[in-house]
Design a protein around this motif. Structure first.
Motif, PDB file in Angstrom:
ATOM      1  N   LEU B  96       0.862  -1.186   0.000  1.00  8.97           N
ATOM      2  CA  LEU B  96       0.000   0.000   0.000  1.00  8.97           C
ATOM      3  C   LEU B  96       0.898   1.235   0.000  1.00  8.97           C
ATOM      4  CD1 LEU B  96      -2.526  -1.150   2.724  1.00  8.97           C
ATOM      5  CD2 LEU B  96      -2.789  -1.292   0.252  1.00  8.97           C
ATOM      6  N   LEU B  97       0.321   2.376  -0.402  1.00 10.49           N
ATOM      7  CA  LEU B  97       1.090   3.621  -0.349  1.00 10.49           C
ATOM      8  C   LEU B  97       0.885   4.245   1.035  1.00 10.49           C
ATOM      9  CD1 LEU B  97       0.485   5.118  -3.897  1.00 10.49           C
ATOM     10  CD2 LEU B  97       2.424   3.814  -3.030  1.00 10.49           C
ATOM     11  N   LYS B  99       1.500   6.995   2.391  1.00 10.18           N
ATOM     12  CA  LYS B  99       1.122   8.402   2.580  1.00 10.18           C
ATOM     13  C   LYS B  99      -0.342   8.653   2.259  1.00 10.18           C
ATOM     14  CE  LYS B  99       5.472   9.737   0.916  1.00 10.18           C
ATOM     15  NZ  LYS B  99       5.992  10.260  -0.335  1.00 10.18           N
ATOM     16  N   LEU B 100      -0.989   7.650   1.643  1.00  5.29           N
ATOM     17  CA  LEU B 100      -2.387   7.860   1.247  1.00  5.29           C
ATOM     18  C   LEU B 100      -3.321   7.179   2.238  1.00  5.29           C
ATOM     19  CD1 LEU B 100      -2.177   7.263  -2.608  1.00  5.29           C
ATOM     20  CD2 LEU B 100      -1.787   9.344  -1.284  1.00  5.29           C
TER      21      LEU B 100
END
Ligand SMILES: Nc1ncnc2c1ncn2[C@@H]1O[C@H](COP(=O)(O)OP(=O)(O)OP(=O)(O)O)[C@@H](O)[C@H]1O
Ligand SMILES: [Mg+2]
Lengths: 462, 226
Positions: B96-97, B99-100
């Protein structure tokens, strides 16, 4: 994938690394601000010179003055009548490329106000034609200019330069000077007009701020501010002997007119037996109709004067072209060097951005892998990096514009001449485009590098 | 036609002058609606075959057709399109990213299929609720547990409504209870019609599937139904 999203991602990425991004912008900020400031400076130089020259009579002004004929023609020098009123008439009638002509004679005479306190000083009095006001670009402050009628009648009226008027009547408003009497020599003249006060930007600024410059400076407007202008005919008939200045008297080509000496300064010299060939001029100023045809106009003048002067080259043209050329070339040089410095900082700025983008993608290899795994195409990744680079440079450009505004204000304060820097919107636009270009170019390599990443190894990257 | 069709597929890595045959002339067909487990020891080639089927990579030799697309010599853009439209991926490491937030992570595939923002968020929210994350929408991955992260990853795999879900050791980083819950989700997905391909080295997990393919040294050595 819409550009909006790309922008959002870019903004988020830049916002997440504010300090780093600002550092990478510095080159662009410097480049843009110096570019805008340079363009403002050179523009100011150019405009300063231009208005200055406009106020002095512009490029269109050509002064025709007598000179010694070339040695080859020395023997025929006597054939030429010299610069006479005939020349003015011929030019007015035949030189299609000349729009205005003013023959002029000068005397030096005491000028004082009639029965009033003001100064009593020796001043240069010019006998002129009304075209003088156009050629010299005069602005009337009060009253009117001299008219053709004044010249025809040899009216005893005078238009005064602002400084002269102020010195003659120190405590009176300019408007109420109109109608007052002035003594030129011993002859009374009625003041019909007072000219505007001419000053350079810098002089105006100093005057406004209440400072007076102690150091002496050449004041190009002094001649205009200290003008005493009367109709040509009036001067000729009243003061003729003073007009054909004394050192010319012994010149052999002068015959009948030189007989009129100071002693003849009486009304009876008013008789009109002087042919226009015999009325010698001190100068003849003309205005070229169209600068496009400046050279042809000079040729036309030369041909006409060759005829009236019977082939003797005892006249010369003074133009401001050479001067303007010099100014132009120094402006060009300044622009070039400023532009070069700015270009270098923009290139350095671009390299700075490229550096940051490279750092950024090597930090984000995994993110790029993830985006690819869910369907981002190489070109999406490329676009992302390019837009980010351009975004950084755009922000840098805006900061640079802000910095340049401050810089220009400072330059305005310290700029030593009247060449106040002028902010040009083309300059702003140009530098923004340049900065964007730098951002674009610096994004290409990191963008390609990111787009060529292999999804699997990118995902595995730690 | 089969959903996935590998014919005589090899994947050869060249490391220096050494040739590593990660996959050696594999034949494999998977039909729509199947639930397949791929098992084998470490280094046998499970992930490699997954990446090929998942269009993250292309075979060195052989023919590969995924959802009707002949992809043996596909360009990166073609592969990206198939990954985006037909395939959902679930990784062991979640991917997963960080920062999002949850919704932004889930909507990621929709960004690259050009879905407008409002619709994107709407669909991402809906899928997040389906996987049981309705109350964690604005959290970011570091604020979530491993199980929750894997739910986000599953939601992301589902959001573009793909035909196939690939999962490479999806429970590898989870404790057994959480792992079982995640596996339950795959059962449900398969029941709702999705084709599931799951890589594991745990026979008990493989036993939950309908068809087990065993790989060893780049060869399919055994195939059975549990
Ligand atoms: N990029 C690569 N370059 C060279 N060799 C590779 C590369 N990727 C994989 N391999 C080799 O291919 C073989 C198969 O690897 P793969 O990742 O498919 O194994 P795996 O079955 O998934 O193992 P694990 O259960 O440990 O994940 C291994 O021997 C590996 O070393
Ligand atoms: Mg593996």
């Amino acid at each position: 994938m819409s550009l909006l999203v790309v922008f959002q991602i870019g903004i988020r990425e830049i916002a997440a690394h504010k300090f780093r991004s600002v550092l990478s912008m510095l080159g662009i900020v410097l480049g843009v601000s110096s570019l805008i400031a340079t363009m403002a400076l050179t523009r100011g130089m150019e405009e300063g010179t231009r208005t200055f020259m406009q106020q002095l009579g512009g490029l269109e002004l050509v002064t025709i003055a007598e000179k010694n004929p070339s040695s080859l023609k020395m023997d025929f020098a006597n054939l030429s009548p010299g610069l006479t009123l005939r020349d003015a008439e011929v030019i007015r009638e035949s030189a299609s490329l000349i729009s205005h002509v003013s023959p002029e004679i000068l005397i030096s005479s005491l000028v004082s106000s009639f029965g009033q306190s003001g100064t009593r000083e020796r001043r240069t009095v010019r006998g002129i034609y009304p075209d003088h006001f156009v050629i010299r670009m005069h602005q009337i402050g009060a009253g009117r200019f001299l008219s053709d009628l004044d010249v025809q009648r040899g009216a005893r009226c005078v238009v005064l330069g602002n400084t002269v008027a102020k010195q003659l009547w120190p405590d009176v408003s300019i408007g109420s000077i109109i109608g007052k009497k002035v003594l030129i020599g011993t002859s009374p003249f009625e003041v019909v007009g007072v000219l505007d006060f001419y000053q350079s930007e810098e002089q105006a600024r100093m005057r406004r701020s209440g400072k007076t410059s102690m150091r002496w400076k050449w004041d190009p407007f002094r001649v205009k501010n200290e003008a005493v202008l009367i109709p040509f005919t009036t001067l000729f008939h009243e003061f003729r002997s003073g007009a054909g200045s004394n050192e010319k008297t012994d010149s052999s080509k002068r015959n009948d007119s030189t007989e009129l000496k100071k002693s003849n300064e009486t009304k009876e010299s008013n008789k009109r037996n002087d042919s226009i060939d015999s009325i010698n001029l001190d100068t003849l100023i003309v205005r070229v109709r169209d600068l496009e045809y400046f050279r042809p106009a000079l040729d036309q003048l030369r041909k006409l004067l060759d005829i009236t002067h019977r082939g003797v080259d005892d006249f010369d043209f003074e133009t401001r072209e050479d001067w303007f050329d010099r100014v132009e070339s120094s402006v060009r040089a300044a622009r070039l060097s400023g532009g070069l410095i700015s270009a270098i900082s923009l290139v350095v700025g671009g390299i700075g951005i490229m550096n940051i983008m490279l750092a950024s993608i090597s930090e984000r290899v995994r993110e790029i892998g993830i985006r690819m795994a869910v369907g981002a195409r190489p070109k999406d990744i490329f676009l992302q990096i390019i837009i980010e680079g351009m975004f950084i440079s755009l922000i840098g450009a805006f900061l640079g514009i802000g910095a340049s505004l401050g810089l220009i204000e400072i330059l305005k304060l310290i700029s030593p001449t009247e060449n106040v820097p002028v902010l040009s919107w083309e300059g702003v636009l140009f530098s923004v485009v340049f900065a964007l270009l730098a951002g674009l170019l610096s994004g290409i390599y990191p963008g390609l590098k990111a787009a060529r990443l292999d999804p699997i190894s990118a995902l595995r990257y730690e | 036609m089969s959903l996935i069709d590998l014919e005589n597929v090899s994947k050869i890595y060249q490391v220096g002058d050494q040739e590593i045959r990660a996959l050696d002339q594999i034949h494999l067909r998977i039909e729509a609606g199947e639930f397949v487990a791929i098992i084998g020891p470490s280094g046998s080639g499970k992930s490699t075959v997954m990446h090929l089927m998942g269009c993250l990579d292309t075979p060195s030799t052989g023919r590969m057709v995924i959802c009707g697309n002949e992809l043996s010599r596909a360009t990166p853009d073609q592969l990206a399109r198939v990954r985006n439209q037909e395939i959902g991926f679930v990784f062991q490491a979640f991917n997963l990213l960080p920062k999002l937030d949850v919704v932004s992570n889930i909507e990621l595939p929709l960004i690259y299929s050009g879905v407008p923002a409002a619709q994107r968020r709407e669909r991402a929210r809906k899928v997040a609720c389906e996987v049981g994350l309705g109350d964690r929408l604005s959290n970011r991955p570091p604020q979530l547990s491993g199980g929750q992260c894997q739910r986000v990853a599953i939601a992301r795999a589902l959001v573009n409504n793909p035909q196939i879900i690939f999962a490479d050791e999806p429970t590898g980083n989870l404790d057994s209870a959480t792992g079982l819950a995640i596996l339950g989700m795959f059962d449900e997905l398969n029941a709702s019609g999705k084709t599931i391909v799951l890589v594991t080295h745990d026979p008990s997990i493989a036993a939950r599937s309908r068809r087990v393919i065993e790989i060893r040294d780049g060869h399919i050595v055994r195939e059975y139904q549990p």
